[in-house]
Each structure stands twice: as C-alpha cells, then as structure tokens.
Design a protein around this motif. Structure first.
Motif, PDB file in Angstrom:
ATOM      1  N   TYR A   1       8.194   2.067   2.582  1.00 27.42           N
ATOM      2  CA  TYR A   1       7.144   1.347   1.915  1.00 27.42           C
ATOM      3  C   TYR A   1       5.401   2.546   1.865  1.00 27.42           C
ATOM      4  O   TYR A   1       4.457   1.494   1.122  1.00 27.42           O
ATOM      5  CB  TYR A   1       6.599  -0.144   1.936  1.00 27.42           C
ATOM      6  CG  TYR A   1       8.103  -0.760   0.980  1.00 27.42           C
ATOM      7  CD1 TYR A   1       8.182  -0.917   0.013  1.00 27.42           C
ATOM      8  CD2 TYR A   1       8.896  -1.586   2.932  1.00 27.42           C
ATOM      9  CE1 TYR A   1      10.186  -1.904  -0.641  1.00 27.42           C
ATOM     10  CE2 TYR A   1      10.014  -2.012   1.768  1.00 27.42           C
ATOM     11  CZ  TYR A   1       9.783  -2.024   0.471  1.00 27.42           C
ATOM     12  OH  TYR A   1      11.262  -2.778   0.585  1.00 27.42           O
TER      13      TYR A   1
ATOM     14  N   GLU B   1       3.992   4.675   2.094  1.00 30.38           N
ATOM     15  CA  GLU B   1       2.964   6.431   1.205  1.00 30.38           C
ATOM     16  C   GLU B   1       2.543   5.190  -0.155  1.00 30.38           C
ATOM     17  O   GLU B   1       1.719   5.731  -0.107  1.00 30.38           O
ATOM     18  CB  GLU B   1       4.571   6.907   0.725  1.00 30.38           C
ATOM     19  CG  GLU B   1       4.669   8.203   1.423  1.00 30.38           C
ATOM     20  CD  GLU B   1       3.704   8.871   1.809  1.00 30.38           C
ATOM     21  OE1 GLU B   1       2.358   9.163   1.321  1.00 30.38           O
ATOM     22  OE2 GLU B   1       3.700   9.238   3.509  1.00 30.38           O
ATOM     23  N   GLU B   2       2.941   4.727   0.063  1.00 25.58           N
ATOM     24  CA  GLU B   2       2.916   3.607  -1.314  1.00 25.58           C
ATOM     25  C   GLU B   2       1.946   2.321  -1.209  1.00 25.58           C
ATOM     26  O   GLU B   2       0.960   2.480  -2.153  1.00 25.58           O
ATOM     27  CB  GLU B   2       4.005   2.784  -2.522  1.00 25.58           C
ATOM     28  CG  GLU B   2       3.244   2.666  -3.884  1.00 25.58           C
ATOM     29  CD  GLU B   2       4.912   1.831  -4.991  1.00 25.58           C
ATOM     30  OE1 GLU B   2       4.367   1.091  -5.528  1.00 25.58           O
ATOM     31  OE2 GLU B   2       5.597   2.063  -4.046  1.00 25.58           O
ATOM     32  N   HIS B   3       1.858   1.404  -0.537  1.00 26.63           N
ATOM     33  CA  HIS B   3       1.251   0.423  -0.082  1.00 26.63           C
ATOM     34  C   HIS B   3       0.466   0.448   1.280  1.00 26.63           C
ATOM     35  O   HIS B   3       0.070  -0.411   1.657  1.00 26.63           O
ATOM     36  CB  HIS B   3       2.461  -0.861   0.100  1.00 26.63           C
ATOM     37  CG  HIS B   3       2.971  -0.870  -1.138  1.00 26.63           C
ATOM     38  ND1 HIS B   3       2.365  -1.269  -2.049  1.00 26.63           N
ATOM     39  CD2 HIS B   3       4.672  -0.671  -1.217  1.00 26.63           C
ATOM     40  CE1 HIS B   3       3.444  -1.725  -2.957  1.00 26.63           C
ATOM     41  NE2 HIS B   3       4.751  -1.406  -2.266  1.00 26.63           N
TER      42      HIS B   3
ATOM     43  N   ASP C   1      -2.422  -2.985   0.854  1.00 32.06           N
ATOM     44  CA  ASP C   1      -2.999  -2.808  -0.222  1.00 32.06           C
ATOM     45  C   ASP C   1      -2.885  -4.231  -1.203  1.00 32.06           C
ATOM     46  O   ASP C   1      -1.971  -4.872  -0.354  1.00 32.06           O
ATOM     47  CB  ASP C   1      -2.242  -1.878  -1.098  1.00 32.06           C
ATOM     48  CG  ASP C   1      -0.929  -1.999  -1.473  1.00 32.06           C
ATOM     49  OD1 ASP C   1      -0.106  -3.083  -1.392  1.00 32.06           O
ATOM     50  OD2 ASP C   1      -0.698  -1.235  -2.629  1.00 32.06           O
TER      51      ASP C   1
END
Length: 449
Positions: free
Chosen positions: A122, A124-126, A376
């Motif tokens: 998770y 890279e996205e968050h 995030d």
C-alpha cells in the motif's frame, strides 16, 4: 473574534461535549469503557455533522471557529500525552524485570515487523511522504497498546491488583514508551523541518532531567507539608512547564506531543503520606481536564478527517487485512513473550487479549501521522476503524473466554476496587473505595498500577 464566531465556538463545544458524554455513558452500559463511546462520537460527529455543516457554509463564522477548536484540541492532546508519560511506572517494571520486558518485547516487535511487511503493497498509493515513512509508520501504529484505556478495562474487569493486571500495565507502559520513541525518531529523520534544530534535543532532555525534575520534586515536598496552597502553585508550574516543553519540541521539528510525553515521563510522583498524599494531585487535575473536557474536542477534529461513507471495496479489503495483522501479531507476540517470561498459559492468554487494546493512543498516533504526511486520509480512516475494533473486542473476548480474575498479588492492596472513583485515563482507585484509606491514596500518588 466577532460575536458570531464566539457564539459558534461555544455552540460547537456544547455539541461536542454533549454528544461525547452521551456516547460515553452508552458505551459503559454496553460493557465498554467510556472512551470507546467518545472515540465513536468524535468520528461520527466529525465526519457527518460538523464537517458537512462547515463545508456547506464556506466562509464566515463557522469556518473561522475551526482553528479555535483546533487550538483547544491541541491543548487537550498535550494534557493527555503528559498523563501518558506520567503514568509510566518504571519501579514495577524493574521489580518484575524479566517477565515485563519479555511481554513488552513480544507485544512490540512482532506487530512492528508485521506492520512494516503488510504496509509494503500500500506504500506507493497511500504514502504521501514516500514508501519508507509509510511502512515504518504503519509498523509503529500497529505496535501500540492504549495505556489509559487498558487501565479502565482492568478496573472494569476487577484485574487492577492481580499479577496479570500489574504486568499488563507495566508492559503497556514500556510498549508505549518504545512506540513513541520510534515515532519521534521517524518524524525527526523524515521531517521537513530545519535539521540543525535537532541538535538541541540532548540539551532539552538534559534540562528536563537535571533541572525540571528536581524543581518539581521540591514543589511536591512543599505540597505534602503545606497543603492546598502549594498544590495550586504546583498546578501552575506544571502547566507552564508543559506548554514550554511542547513549544520547545515543536520548534526543534519534533511534534509537541513528544514534549508533553517527555515532561510527564520525568515528572516525579507525589511524596509524603497521610491526608496530603490522599488529596488529588496536580497530575490528577490535569488528567481530569484532559479526559473530561478537552480531549473529546481532539477526537472531533480527528473525526473530520474520516469519511466512513467513502469506503471503496478495496478499502474494505485493506481494512480486513490490517485488522487481521494487527490482532494476530499483537496476540501472538504477547503470548510468545509471556511464555518466555515464565507465565502460565492462562495468564499468557489473558495478556494477549489485554495488550491488543489500542483505543485513544493509536488514534492520537494516527492523527500525528496524517499531519506529518506519513499516511493519506483514506488509510487514516482505515486505521482509525482498526483502532476502534481492537478496543471494542477486548471486553467481550475476556468474557467469552470465561476468564476469571486471578487472586490479588500477595502484599497488594486487597480486593480490587470497582473503578467508580477512577480519574479519566488512569487505572487506580482514588475515591472512598481505594483500599486502606489514606494508604490507598498514597499508592495512587506513587503511580502504582
């Protein structure tokens, strides 16, 4: 500040405190600590009523009231972290030595490692600040045990004076100390502030231990000798030192919560006995302020960042994964540590359930991680739900397993109190039910779990 803004501020405070009080009372009736209701009140109220109202109104007094509520929330957080630091009981950890350290090590290391590993897909996205900060932060967040919530649960289950209860409290204190220290290091290394200011950190810690602690020890001695007047002076001095410590760490690039925690950790316990020791201390006054007045405001502000209605299918999958890893690694690590510490299987099983409590402390850490850019808003919401779930399941798991309170530790203060005289965020009896009269008050003042 205009009259309209002042009116809105007081109206918002009334709404926050009223809803938090009602939800806290409802949680107690359902067999949960009141803080579970307060957390849910903050999340639900913040993500539904207040945030949508302010967002719809745009500019005007409602928008201008938000920074004022935020300032009050920060004061509540500072008081809360001071209490957390002051609740650490190194004396019992030293007496229990090997067992406490094994339990704390198991409860920290396995969730820390499991959290780092499960966070990798998770990152890279968050991870707004980068994969490294995200993965390290998730490991720290999953390793936390909520010290004050655990104290309330132990009281409700009448485990305060049992060996397993005392070990759980001491291990949770060590656990939180390690977690907050790791978070401070991560924030300092990966923060965006001016790095040269961190050079003052050793000077700051030296001042705390070499000057502030002896000074406050003298205040406590005068309080025991002179009574209420010295106690009021001590309260002013503690509050002044707390605000200065928060300002110092914030200036150095370390979040002000660490300054509050460090001051509480070095603060001496009350000295003396008799009536002076039985009176509520300045520390208990601060705990009452944080737990009953200002801290619910912090959770409402935190709740404005959680939008439970925006969960996607992939978020639900991440929630299931993070919950499984959080519960599995915490319980397994605690049981392994308890076994290595020489505890019987029944007590190891009880400790595994108790140390899985996260509650307030993880919500505070998650909010700091969000503010520092480690996670995030989407993952913040996921982990807040994990914190609530792991706290809510503690009481039912103890009852489902039919775990009975073990006998009190030999030499402890007799039968455990019912918990009605607890100070918010503390796990010791302070009212007339405290065993041994004035002696019971003395135990509280010394910070006995």
């Amino acid at each position: 500040m205009t009259a309209d803004t002042t009116a809105v501020l007081f109206l918002a405070l009334a709404l926050v405190l009223g809803v938090a009080g009602v939800c806290g009372a409802a949680a107690r009736r359902l067999g949960q600590p009141a803080v579970v209701g307060e957390i849910l009140a903050g999340v639900l109220l913040g993500s539904t009523v207040l945030s949508q109202t302010w967002g719809g109104l745009g500019t005007g007094p409602y928008e201008r009231a938000q920074p004022l509520l935020g300032a009050l929330a920060n004061v509540g957080l500072a008081l809360f972290m001071f209490v957390i630091g002051h609740e650490l009981d190194p004396a019992f950890a030293r007496r229990s030595g090997r067992t406490v350290l094994w339990v704390a090590a198991g409860a920290v290391l396995l969730p820390l490692g499991g959290g780092v590993l499960v966070a990798l897909p998770y990152a890279e996205e968050h991870g707004p600040a980068g994969p490294l900060g995200f993965t390290l932060f998730i490991g720290v967040a999953l390793s936390v045990t909520a010290f004050p919530v655990l104290a309330r649960i132990l009281s409700d289950q009448k485990l305060n004076h049992s060996r397993v209860g005392r070990i759980a409290m001491a291990a949770a204190g060590v656990n939180d100390l390690v977690a907050w220290s790791c978070l401070a290091v991560i924030a300092a290394l990966l923060g965006t502030g001016e790095a040269w200011r961190l050079a003052f950190l050793p000077v700051y810690l030296g001042l705390l231990t070499g000057m502030v602690r002896p000074l406050m020890a003298g205040v406590l001695r005068r309080r025991a000798r002179d009574g209420a007047e010295a106690g009021a002076t001590g309260a002013v001095m503690v509050t002044t030192a707390l605000m200065a410590s928060c300002a110092a760490t914030e200036w150095m690039g370390v979040h002000f919560a660490f300054g509050a925690f460090a001051l509480g950790a070095v603060m001496p316990r009350a000295q003396g006995g008799g009536a002076a020791a039985a009176r509520p201390s300045v520390f208990e006054d601060l705990a009452n302020s944080a737990g009953h007045l200002l801290l619910p405001v912090y959770f409402v502000i935190a709740g404005t960042r959680v939008d439970l209605t925006a969960f996607r299918a992939v978020d639900l999958g991440a929630l299931a994964v993070m919950s499984a890893v959080a519960v599995g690694t915490k319980m397994a690590g605690t049981r392994v540590g308890a076994a290595l510490g020489g505890l019987p299987r029944r007590e190891a099983r009880m400790l595994a359930v108790l140390m899985n409590t996260r509650g307030l402390t993880e919500v505070v850490i998650l909010t700091l991680g969000l503010n520092l850019g480690f996670i995030d808003r989407s993952f913040y919401a996921i982990l807040v739900v994990v914190a609530i779930l792991t706290t809510v399941m503690t009481g039912p798991l103890l009852r489902v397993r039919r775990v009975r309170p073990p006998d009190p530790v030999p030499g402890s203060a007799g039968a455990p109190p019912s918990g009605e005289g607890l100070v918010a965020g503390r796990g010791t009896a302070t009212g007339p039910e405290a065993p041994g009269g004035a002696r019971g008050g003395k135990e509280v003042e010394r910070g006995a779990p």
